[in-house]
Design a protein around this motif. Sequence first.
Motif, PDB file in Angstrom:
ATOM      1  N   GLU A  36       0.725  -1.470   0.136  1.00  0.00           N
ATOM      2  CA  GLU A  36      -0.145  -0.173   0.155  1.00  0.00           C
ATOM      3  C   GLU A  36       0.937   1.276   0.028  1.00  0.00           C
ATOM      4  O   GLU A  36       0.357   2.273  -0.318  1.00  0.00           O
ATOM      5  N   LEU A  37       2.104   0.982   0.085  1.00  0.00           N
ATOM      6  CA  LEU A  37       3.172   2.365   0.430  1.00  0.00           C
ATOM      7  C   LEU A  37       3.855   2.642  -1.177  1.00  0.00           C
ATOM      8  O   LEU A  37       4.934   3.072  -0.980  1.00  0.00           O
ATOM      9  N   ASP A  38       3.392   1.605  -2.225  1.00  0.00           N
ATOM     10  CA  ASP A  38       4.145   1.791  -3.438  1.00  0.00           C
ATOM     11  C   ASP A  38       4.569   3.149  -4.205  1.00  0.00           C
ATOM     12  O   ASP A  38       5.067   3.405  -4.747  1.00  0.00           O
ATOM     13  N   TRP A  39       3.487   4.022  -3.530  1.00  0.00           N
ATOM     14  CA  TRP A  39       3.378   5.331  -4.158  1.00  0.00           C
ATOM     15  C   TRP A  39       4.620   6.409  -3.514  1.00  0.00           C
ATOM     16  O   TRP A  39       4.946   7.441  -3.875  1.00  0.00           O
ATOM     17  N   ILE A 145       3.715  22.113  -4.831  1.00  0.00           N
ATOM     18  CA  ILE A 145       4.231  21.398  -3.532  1.00  0.00           C
ATOM     19  C   ILE A 145       3.137  21.197  -2.569  1.00  0.00           C
ATOM     20  O   ILE A 145       3.037  20.140  -1.796  1.00  0.00           O
ATOM     21  N   PHE A 146       2.280  22.173  -2.555  1.00  0.00           N
ATOM     22  CA  PHE A 146       1.149  22.207  -1.320  1.00  0.00           C
ATOM     23  C   PHE A 146      -0.077  21.220  -1.763  1.00  0.00           C
ATOM     24  O   PHE A 146      -0.395  20.357  -0.971  1.00  0.00           O
ATOM     25  N   ARG A 147      -0.375  21.316  -3.104  1.00  0.00           N
ATOM     26  CA  ARG A 147      -1.088  20.155  -3.536  1.00  0.00           C
ATOM     27  C   ARG A 147      -0.720  18.722  -3.465  1.00  0.00           C
ATOM     28  O   ARG A 147      -1.542  17.910  -3.060  1.00  0.00           O
ATOM     29  N   LEU A 148       0.636  18.694  -3.619  1.00  0.00           N
ATOM     30  CA  LEU A 148       1.162  17.377  -3.505  1.00  0.00           C
ATOM     31  C   LEU A 148       1.060  16.678  -2.049  1.00  0.00           C
ATOM     32  O   LEU A 148       0.660  15.752  -1.821  1.00  0.00           O
ATOM     33  N   LYS A 149       1.527  17.672  -1.112  1.00  0.00           N
ATOM     34  CA  LYS A 149       1.520  17.208   0.419  1.00  0.00           C
ATOM     35  C   LYS A 149      -0.253  17.072   0.596  1.00  0.00           C
ATOM     36  O   LYS A 149      -0.364  16.084   1.580  1.00  0.00           O
ATOM     37  N   GLY A 154      -4.200  13.157   2.300  1.00  0.00           N
ATOM     38  CA  GLY A 154      -5.501  12.748   2.187  1.00  0.00           C
ATOM     39  C   GLY A 154      -5.293  10.988   2.119  1.00  0.00           C
ATOM     40  O   GLY A 154      -6.037  10.152   2.460  1.00  0.00           O
ATOM     41  N   THR A 155      -4.158  10.531   1.405  1.00  0.00           N
ATOM     42  CA  THR A 155      -4.028   9.158   1.239  1.00  0.00           C
ATOM     43  C   THR A 155      -3.505   8.599   2.787  1.00  0.00           C
ATOM     44  O   THR A 155      -3.923   7.513   2.991  1.00  0.00           O
ATOM     45  N   GLY A 156      -2.804   9.463   3.540  1.00  0.00           N
ATOM     46  CA  GLY A 156      -2.557   8.803   4.926  1.00  0.00           C
ATOM     47  C   GLY A 156      -3.716   8.696   5.791  1.00  0.00           C
ATOM     48  O   GLY A 156      -3.970   7.731   6.468  1.00  0.00           O
TER      49      GLY A 156
END
Length: 181
Positions: A36-39, A145-149, A154-156
């Motif tokens: 589940e952490l492949d990303w 950077i903000f959107r990526l974080k 959200g994934t977390g």
Amino acid sequence: MQIFTSEVIHSCPDFQVTLPAVLGTPLVLNLEEFPELDWLPAYMMALTSLQQERDRLTGAIQAVTITGNINRDGWIETYTKLKNGKQYIYYQLRWLTGDRKKSGQPKVKTKHLSRRSVGEVRAAIVRGQQVKALEQERQQVEEQIFRLKQLVRGTGRRLDRVVSQNLLTNHRPTQGANHEP
């Protein structure tokens, strides 16, 4: 075995590389055990790339500002006057004050320029335009950077929900298991 650390491990068969410490323990994830952490590696590479681009833009802004004066919002206007049958050209530096007149028109300040200072002021205006463009680029990178974080947060949160639901379903006592005859 695919291993991910927060530092790149160069081809080193014994893994005798200094790894980052989390609470005094090196952080190493075997991604085969946590599919589940492949990303995570792609995220870290994208984040590092964006941060490097932001740093490059910041350095470029500093390099431009070191070269001389900067005029971000000014422009040069010329006007001509006739005196004794001769035509004379005059130069003015103009800029907006940020205020407005009663009519709603923006207020403009003016400074007369000598012929010698026109070149310096033009160069300052060009540097100001360069800095403005670089700052806009840097702002766009900051937004990426903000959107990526935000995406990762959200994934977390989704992973936290799945883990907490799995813990609840796996640790529920079955009915009748606690009854003693």
